[in-house]
Design an enzyme around this catalytic site. Structure first.
Site, PDB file in Angstrom:
ATOM      1  N   ARG A 230       0.842  -1.190   0.000  1.00 54.59           N
ATOM      2  CA  ARG A 230       0.000   0.000   0.000  1.00 54.59           C
ATOM      3  C   ARG A 230       0.877   1.240   0.000  1.00 54.59           C
ATOM      4  NH1 ARG A 230      -3.704  -2.326  -1.671  1.00 54.59           N
ATOM      5  NH2 ARG A 230      -5.729  -2.692  -0.721  1.00 54.59           N
ATOM      6  N   HIS A 278      -1.095   1.023  -9.610  1.00 50.27           N
ATOM      7  CA  HIS A 278      -1.803   0.128  -8.674  1.00 50.27           C
ATOM      8  C   HIS A 278      -2.499  -1.010  -9.448  1.00 50.27           C
ATOM      9  CE1 HIS A 278      -4.009  -0.231  -4.573  1.00 50.27           C
ATOM     10  NE2 HIS A 278      -3.932  -1.410  -5.166  1.00 50.27           N
TER      11      HIS A 278
HETATM   12  P1  NDP Z   1      -2.246 -11.323   4.482  1.00 51.16           P
HETATM   13  O1  NDP Z   1      -3.117 -10.768   5.554  1.00 51.16           O
HETATM   14  O2  NDP Z   1      -2.442 -12.739   4.062  1.00 51.16           O
HETATM   15  O3  NDP Z   1      -0.706 -11.160   4.893  1.00 51.16           O
HETATM   16  C1  NDP Z   1      -0.203 -10.033   5.527  1.00 51.16           C
HETATM   17  C2  NDP Z   1       1.195 -10.339   6.025  1.00 51.16           C
HETATM   18  O4  NDP Z   1       1.737  -9.166   6.616  1.00 51.16           O
HETATM   19  C3  NDP Z   1       1.222 -11.436   7.095  1.00 51.16           C
HETATM   20  O5  NDP Z   1       2.334 -12.257   6.919  1.00 51.16           O
HETATM   21  C4  NDP Z   1       1.375 -10.625   8.398  1.00 51.16           C
HETATM   22  O6  NDP Z   1       2.027 -11.320   9.440  1.00 51.16           O
HETATM   23  C5  NDP Z   1       2.236  -9.488   7.913  1.00 51.16           C
HETATM   24  N1  NDP Z   1       2.122  -8.320   8.789  1.00 51.16           N
HETATM   25  C6  NDP Z   1       1.035  -7.553   9.042  1.00 51.16           C
HETATM   26  N2  NDP Z   1       1.343  -6.572   9.914  1.00 51.16           N
HETATM   27  C7  NDP Z   1       2.643  -6.738  10.210  1.00 51.16           C
HETATM   28  C8  NDP Z   1       3.553  -6.043  11.060  1.00 51.16           C
HETATM   29  N3  NDP Z   1       3.171  -4.967  11.782  1.00 51.16           N
HETATM   30  N4  NDP Z   1       4.825  -6.486  11.151  1.00 51.16           N
HETATM   31  C9  NDP Z   1       5.212  -7.577  10.448  1.00 51.16           C
HETATM   32  N5  NDP Z   1       4.410  -8.279   9.628  1.00 51.16           N
HETATM   33  C10 NDP Z   1       3.145  -7.850   9.515  1.00 51.16           C
HETATM   34  O7  NDP Z   1      -2.400 -10.355   3.237  1.00 51.16           O
HETATM   35  P2  NDP Z   1      -2.153 -10.674   1.691  1.00 51.16           P
HETATM   36  O8  NDP Z   1      -0.844 -11.337   1.555  1.00 51.16           O
HETATM   37  O9  NDP Z   1      -3.332 -11.321   1.089  1.00 51.16           O
HETATM   38  O10 NDP Z   1      -2.087  -9.181   1.095  1.00 51.16           O
HETATM   39  C11 NDP Z   1      -1.111  -8.272   1.563  1.00 51.16           C
HETATM   40  C12 NDP Z   1      -1.411  -6.863   1.076  1.00 51.16           C
HETATM   41  O11 NDP Z   1      -1.131  -6.750  -0.310  1.00 51.16           O
HETATM   42  C13 NDP Z   1      -2.879  -6.416   1.168  1.00 51.16           C
HETATM   43  O12 NDP Z   1      -3.209  -6.012   2.478  1.00 51.16           O
HETATM   44  C14 NDP Z   1      -2.910  -5.252   0.194  1.00 51.16           C
HETATM   45  O13 NDP Z   1      -2.587  -4.054   0.847  1.00 51.16           O
HETATM   46  C15 NDP Z   1      -1.805  -5.597  -0.804  1.00 51.16           C
HETATM   47  N6  NDP Z   1      -2.334  -5.887  -2.134  1.00 51.16           N
HETATM   48  C16 NDP Z   1      -1.966  -5.065  -3.182  1.00 51.16           C
HETATM   49  C17 NDP Z   1      -2.401  -5.314  -4.450  1.00 51.16           C
HETATM   50  C18 NDP Z   1      -1.947  -4.494  -5.602  1.00 51.16           C
HETATM   51  O14 NDP Z   1      -2.462  -4.647  -6.718  1.00 51.16           O
HETATM   52  N7  NDP Z   1      -0.971  -3.614  -5.408  1.00 51.16           N
HETATM   53  C19 NDP Z   1      -3.296  -6.446  -4.750  1.00 51.16           C
HETATM   54  C20 NDP Z   1      -3.610  -7.246  -3.605  1.00 51.16           C
HETATM   55  C21 NDP Z   1      -3.151  -6.957  -2.345  1.00 51.16           C
HETATM   56  P3  NDP Z   1       1.374 -12.647  10.108  1.00 51.16           P
HETATM   57  O15 NDP Z   1       1.382 -13.690   8.996  1.00 51.16           O
HETATM   58  O16 NDP Z   1       2.292 -13.001  11.184  1.00 51.16           O
HETATM   59  O17 NDP Z   1      -0.005 -12.254  10.521  1.00 51.16           O
HETATM   60  C1  OXD Z   2      -6.189  -5.345  -3.278  1.00 51.62           C
HETATM   61  C2  OXD Z   2      -5.697  -4.376  -4.262  1.00 51.62           C
HETATM   62  O1  OXD Z   2      -6.169  -5.047  -2.075  1.00 51.62           O
HETATM   63  O2  OXD Z   2      -5.963  -4.562  -5.489  1.00 51.62           O
HETATM   64  O3  OXD Z   2      -6.597  -6.449  -3.702  1.00 51.62           O
HETATM   65  O4  OXD Z   2      -5.022  -3.428  -3.906  1.00 51.62           O
END
Ligand code: NDP
Ligand code: OXD
Length: 315
Positions: A230, A278
């Site tokens: 993000r 994005h």
């Molecule tokens: P998940 O919730 O499956 O994974 C998030 C990961 O981040 C987990 O491993 C979590 O740790 C870790 N995390 C969260 N907070 C912290 C912290 N404070 N310190 C360390 N680690 C942390 O999400 P997804 O993988 O499905 O998606 C991740 C992000 O990708 C979405 O939230 C979105 O913002 C972004 N995204 C962007 C897109 C784009 O087109 N640019 C498309 C889709 C998603 P733990 O496993 O230990 O909980």
């Molecule tokens: C998502 C994105 O969160 O597209 O899936 O950013």
């Protein structure tokens, strides 16, 4: 008839309406606002960047679906109804993100931007080439997306490390967890890939202090940043300062503090920046409507919903 409202800004809702009509003609799907539907009749809301206050007006809501993997665009709503919030977890979205991560890791690893510049000058210079095994990719966020990207990078032969809140075990990946292990993780990362969610804990995490902790003596000469998580995770002035100072060698950015990225941002024309609008992983209605319908079926049958967001954690 079960009523669904699509509460979407910045995307065209029509492909979603068409896909639901094809897969589940028994559902009453409308694009919000809808003159023919009372807000209290809406049972399911499917949201992407919903305008403030709309979800709060649905008094008989059963579930909110984020049309993406991230939920920050919904959790920012001050009066969010107290119903389950479900996010997208789907192989189609995951594969798209892994494509993006592999594309950009390889682009930096193989110095493609430099070769493009050589081509523009008709310059046949043979550039040095390193093995993937000599390069360490560090992935911040080892969730659904980070884990898959990590596994694919392992298959490509890179050294892969990951960092998340809780400890993980992934074949071929050295996993670090929590604030205590962040510096050690950064210190071995040549290419940093960020796939964290935006939460109060992660806001602004990609800043100059962090960039200065990355490995700086790798084959590329300076570390590289790839952020597809993000925009609010990054401090754009710090990215520019670190690029200008040589603390970062290059950056690929898919997300921005303000989207669309303002035309006066220096990121647009910076020679070390590759940017995309994005679109690292698009939410495709062809794939995702089926997932949402499956979840509605579960809810109507009294079964547990999957991929429900923790309001406390914010992801
Ligand atoms: P998940 O919730 O499956 O994974 C998030 C990961 O981040 C987990 O491993 C979590 O740790 C870790 N995390 C969260 N907070 C912290 C912290 N404070 N310190 C360390 N680690 C942390 O999400 P997804 O993988 O499905 O998606 C991740 C992000 O990708 C979405 O939230 C979105 O913002 C972004 N995204 C962007 C897109 C784009 O087109 N640019 C498309 C889709 C998603 P733990 O496993 O230990 O909980
Ligand atoms: C998502 C994105 O969160 O597209 O899936 O950013």
């Amino acid at each position: 008839m079960t009523k669904l409202a699509l509460v979407i800004s910045r995307w065209d809702p029509q492909p979603w309406i068409d896909r639901f009509a094809a897969l589940a003609p028994e559902l009453d799907v409308c694009k919000w606002p809808d003159d023919d539907t009372a807000p209290e009749d809406i049972e399911y809301a499917l949201a992407w960047q919903p305008p403030e206050g709309v979800l709060a007006g649905f008094s008989n809501l059963k579930t909110i679906f984020s049309l993406g993997a991230g939920v920050d665009h919904i959790l920012r709503e001050p009066k969010l109804p107290d119903v389950p919030l479900v996010r997208v977890v789907d192989p189609d979205l995951t594969m798209r993100m892994s494509e993006y991560v592999c594309l950009h890791v390889l682009m930096h690893h193989r110095q493609q931007r430099l070769l493009d510049a050589d081509q523009a000058k008709l310059d046949w210079t043979e550039r040095p080439q390193w093995s993937a095994a000599s390069m360490c990719v560090g992935i911040m966020g080892l969730g659904e997306l980070g884990r898959d990207a990590a596994e694919k990078l392992v298959h490509l032969g890179f050294q892969v490390n990951g960092w998340s809140n809780s400890a993980k075990q992934i074949d071929g990946v050295t996993a670090y967890a929590g604030q205590d292990e962040l510096d050690a993780f950064l210190g071995v990362s040549d290419i940093l890939v960020c796939l964290l969610p935006h939460t109060p804990d992660t806001q602004g995490i990609l800043n100059r202090d962090l960039f200065r902790k990355l490995k700086s003596d790798g084959p590329l000469g300076a570390p590289v940043l790839i952020n597809a998580g993000r925009g609010k995770l990054q401090v754009e002035d710090d990215i520019l300062a670190s690029l200008d100072a040589g603390e970062l060698g290059a950056a690929t950015l898919d997300v921005f503090e303000i989207e669309p990225l303002p035309t006066d941002s220096r990121l647009w024309s910076h020679p070390k920046v590759t940017l995309t609008p994005h679109n690292a992983a698009d939410s495709d209605p062809e794939a995702l409507c089926k997932y949402i319908l499956g979840q509605i079926k579960r809810r109507e049958a009294g079964e547990d919903l999957q991929n429900v967001v923790s309001r406390q954690a914010g992801y």
